[in-house]
Design an enzyme around this catalytic site. Structure first.
Site, PDB file in Angstrom:
ATOM      1  N   LEU A  39       4.661  -6.243 -12.671  1.00  0.00           N
ATOM      2  CA  LEU A  39       5.593  -5.127 -12.503  1.00  0.00           C
ATOM      3  C   LEU A  39       5.038  -4.164 -11.455  1.00  0.00           C
ATOM      4  CD1 LEU A  39       6.552  -4.360 -16.214  1.00  0.00           C
ATOM      5  CD2 LEU A  39       8.051  -5.303 -14.431  1.00  0.00           C
ATOM      6  N   GLY A  40       5.905  -3.718 -10.580  1.00  0.00           N
ATOM      7  CA  GLY A  40       5.471  -2.831  -9.497  1.00  0.00           C
ATOM      8  C   GLY A  40       5.636  -3.500  -8.138  1.00  0.00           C
ATOM      9  N   GLY A  41       5.592  -4.838  -8.126  1.00  0.00           N
ATOM     10  CA  GLY A  41       5.901  -5.599  -6.915  1.00  0.00           C
ATOM     11  C   GLY A  41       4.942  -5.324  -5.766  1.00  0.00           C
ATOM     12  N   ALA A  66      12.797 -16.430 -12.111  1.00  0.00           N
ATOM     13  CA  ALA A  66      14.211 -16.768 -12.305  1.00  0.00           C
ATOM     14  C   ALA A  66      14.642 -17.777 -11.250  1.00  0.00           C
ATOM     15  CB  ALA A  66      15.053 -15.502 -12.176  1.00  0.00           C
ATOM     16  N   GLY A  70       1.696  -3.319  14.350  1.00  0.00           N
ATOM     17  CA  GLY A  70       2.684  -2.504  13.642  1.00  0.00           C
ATOM     18  C   GLY A  70       1.945  -1.604  12.661  1.00  0.00           C
ATOM     19  N   TYR A  71       2.700  -0.942  11.768  1.00  0.00           N
ATOM     20  CA  TYR A  71       2.029   0.054  10.933  1.00  0.00           C
ATOM     21  C   TYR A  71       1.056  -0.567   9.942  1.00  0.00           C
ATOM     22  CZ  TYR A  71       4.744  -0.346   6.550  1.00  0.00           C
ATOM     23  OH  TYR A  71       5.281  -0.768   5.360  1.00  0.00           O
ATOM     24  N   ILE A  72       1.386  -1.736   9.374  1.00  0.00           N
ATOM     25  CA  ILE A  72       0.487  -2.310   8.366  1.00  0.00           C
ATOM     26  C   ILE A  72      -0.836  -2.732   9.028  1.00  0.00           C
ATOM     27  CG2 ILE A  72       0.153  -4.192   6.709  1.00  0.00           C
ATOM     28  CD1 ILE A  72       3.130  -4.049   6.056  1.00  0.00           C
ATOM     29  N   HIS A  78       2.110  30.548   5.254  1.00  0.00           N
ATOM     30  CA  HIS A  78       0.968  30.592   6.165  1.00  0.00           C
ATOM     31  C   HIS A  78      -0.324  30.527   5.364  1.00  0.00           C
ATOM     32  CE1 HIS A  78      -1.374  31.533   9.692  1.00  0.00           C
ATOM     33  NE2 HIS A  78      -2.014  32.468   8.996  1.00  0.00           N
TER      34      HIS A  78
END
Ligand code: FAD
Length: 463
Positions: free
Chosen positions: A40-42, A116, A182-184, A442
């Site tokens: 869970l969380g992927g 699934a 790229g960002y990763i 500030h």
């Protein structure tokens, strides 16, 4: 014997898209089943956003210990036990993973552990630990996410890593090659550089972070140059040579090799569409992604799709927002996915935030826009955070005639935390005057946004 069960809402995938969809559906009183084959969380919680940001934070702490002399602070040379750092990161991941399980249990979502496999649009089989299960549903929400793309010339395995393996290595490599700027790739490459690795980056495009404009990526490029990160731009990886070195063809037609002990391949992510019966569901595709409308409906009635599976931006908060929206539509609410902006952050050094249209994107969209930049070198708060000298700025883009804000971007140390204010301004349809008239605390970095709005109005105070 195969058990059968029918439910109102069946969610496939327990990543940030799927678990939020399931949670919201259950909160709205819908009988909800969530199927997750892994944890869970992927991607985001287990092997993406959270673990990478934990490693980036640890690397930052490690690097700053060697940079405190200018502040009059001295300490012994830092030592790294990366296995312990990874253990600390895993603790955060475990905590969030059990937190998601607890939230789902509390909301009475029935969570089924297993993969699934669909035989038609509303029927899937799951091999659970208790035995085979057939699930049927009135509504199916597809949230199967994405996976790292491999290069045909450089398949994952051995010393060729995806981001998932890179986040779990027990020893920092001496020399890390990063394929894809790229960002990763840059987030992880910069983290390993801070941890002491020599880093070489190979990128096909002619500049780093090709999805961001050159103004925004320039301070990151400067950091890479200052920290002796080798860059090969406009270059293509052709594979490994006989001695396991990375073979690269440069844009100038030259060939070179990079002798790295680990190679991180971050050339993109692709939606997870294979191996679970998607082709039996009657949905239509939009290139590699599942095609949806602005309510996340697929071509098949009562089959919905969200998150990385449906296209760019492949970001956690987009997946969650779509998940919550679909649950609400199923429960009878009137919703549409049309956000004014899905802000994106690169947790590089320095950080980049991008919300809405850049000046170039505004022009391409036919907007008559004006843009103003406030440099962080003029921000007192940035100077106190040692963040004033990295070329950072906050930029605002607005319609010339109506002064409606079209986009806000920033680059600089610590600017990630401004993303919420940027997205909020766009979501509220703010005008330049709304931002200029907001009294910013500030000293905070947020003042730079107010100053950028004043500049765009021709009333700049601090530059
Ligand atoms: P996922 O999180 O990929 O979840 C899909 C889930 O479905 C998985 O758990 C999978 O096991 C399950 N699943 C798939 N098929 C089946 C099946 N047939 N049966 C049962 N279960 C199934 N995004 C940000 O917004 N900010 C960041 O800082 C950020 N950093 C990242 C860093 C890295 C290194 C990576 C790799 C990604 C990062 N992302 C970031 C992207 C972010 O992780 C994704 O956009 C997000 O996870 C997408 O969520 P999702 O729910 O669509 O899919």
């Amino acid at each position: 014997m195969t058990e059968s069960r029918h439910t109102k809402v069946l969610v496939v995938g327990g990543g940030v898209g799927g678990y939020v969809a399931a949670l919201r559906a259950a909160q709205l009183g819908l009988d909800t089943v969530l199927v997750e084959g892994d944890r869970l969380g992927g991607t985001c919680l287990i092997r993406g956003c959270i673990p990478s940001k934990a490693l980036i934070h640890a690397a930052h702490r490690f690097a700053e210990m060697g940079e405190l002399a200018a502040l009059g602070i001295s300490a012994g040379p830092p030592r790294l036990d990366l296995a312990k750092t990874v253990g600390w990161k895993d603790g955060i991941v475990d905590r969030l993973n059990s937190g998601v399980a607890a939230l789902l249990a509390q909301a009475k979502v029935s969570v089924i552990a297993g993969w699934a496999v669909f035989s038609d649009a509303k029927t899937c089989a799951v091999e659970t630990i208790e035995g085979p299960l057939t699930l049927t549903a009135e509504h199916v929400i597809l949230a199967a996410g994405s996976e790292a793309t491999a290069l045909p010339t450089l398949p994952f395995g051995g010393d060729v890593l995806s981001s998932t393996e890179a986040l779990n290595i027990p020893d920092s490599p001496k020399h890390l090659a990063v394929v894809g700027a790229g960002y990763i790739g840059l987030e992880l490459g910069i983290a390993f550089r801070k941890l002491g690795a020599e880093v070489t980056v190979v990128e096909m495009a002619d500049r780093i972070l090709p999805r961001h404009d050159a103004q925004l990526s320039r301070p990151v490029r400067r950091w890479l140059d200052r920290h002796r990160v080798a860059l090969h731009l406009g270059a293509t990886v052709t594979g490994l040579d006989g001695e396991g070195r990375l073979a690269v063809a440069t844009g100038k037609g030259e060939r070179l090799t990079v002798a790295a002990d680990k190679i991180l391949v971050t050339v993109g992510r692709r939606p997870r569409t294979q191996g679970w019966g998607l082709d039996a569901m009657g949905v239509e595709m939009d290139g590699p992604f599942v095609m949806i409308d602005d309510q996340c409906r697929t071509a098949m009635k009562n089959v919905w799709a969200i998150g990385d599976l449906v296209g760019e931006p492949m970001l956690a908060h987009k997946a969650s927002a779509q998940g919550a929206m679909v649950a609400e539509i199923i429960a009878g609410e009137r919703r549409r996915f049309d956000p004014a902006a899905v802000a994106a952050v690169c947790f590089t050094e320095p950080e980049i935030v991008s919300a809405g249209l850049s000046p170039d994107a505004a022009k391409a969209a036919g907007e008559d826009a004006t843009a103003a930049r406030f440099p962080l070198s003029a921000s007192g708060r940035a100077l106190t955070l040692e963040a004033g000298d990295d070329g950072g700025f906050v930029r605002i883009v607005a319609g010339r005639s109506d002064q409606r804000v079209l986009g806000i971007q920033a680059v600089g140390r610590g600017v990630a935390e401004l993303a919420g204010e940027f997205a909020h301004a766009l979501a509220m349809g703010a005008l330049l005057e709304d931002i200029a008239g907001t009294i910013h605390v500030h000293p905070t970095l947020g003042e730079a946004l107010g100053e950028a709005a004043l500049l765009a109005l021709g009333r700049g105070l601090h530059v």
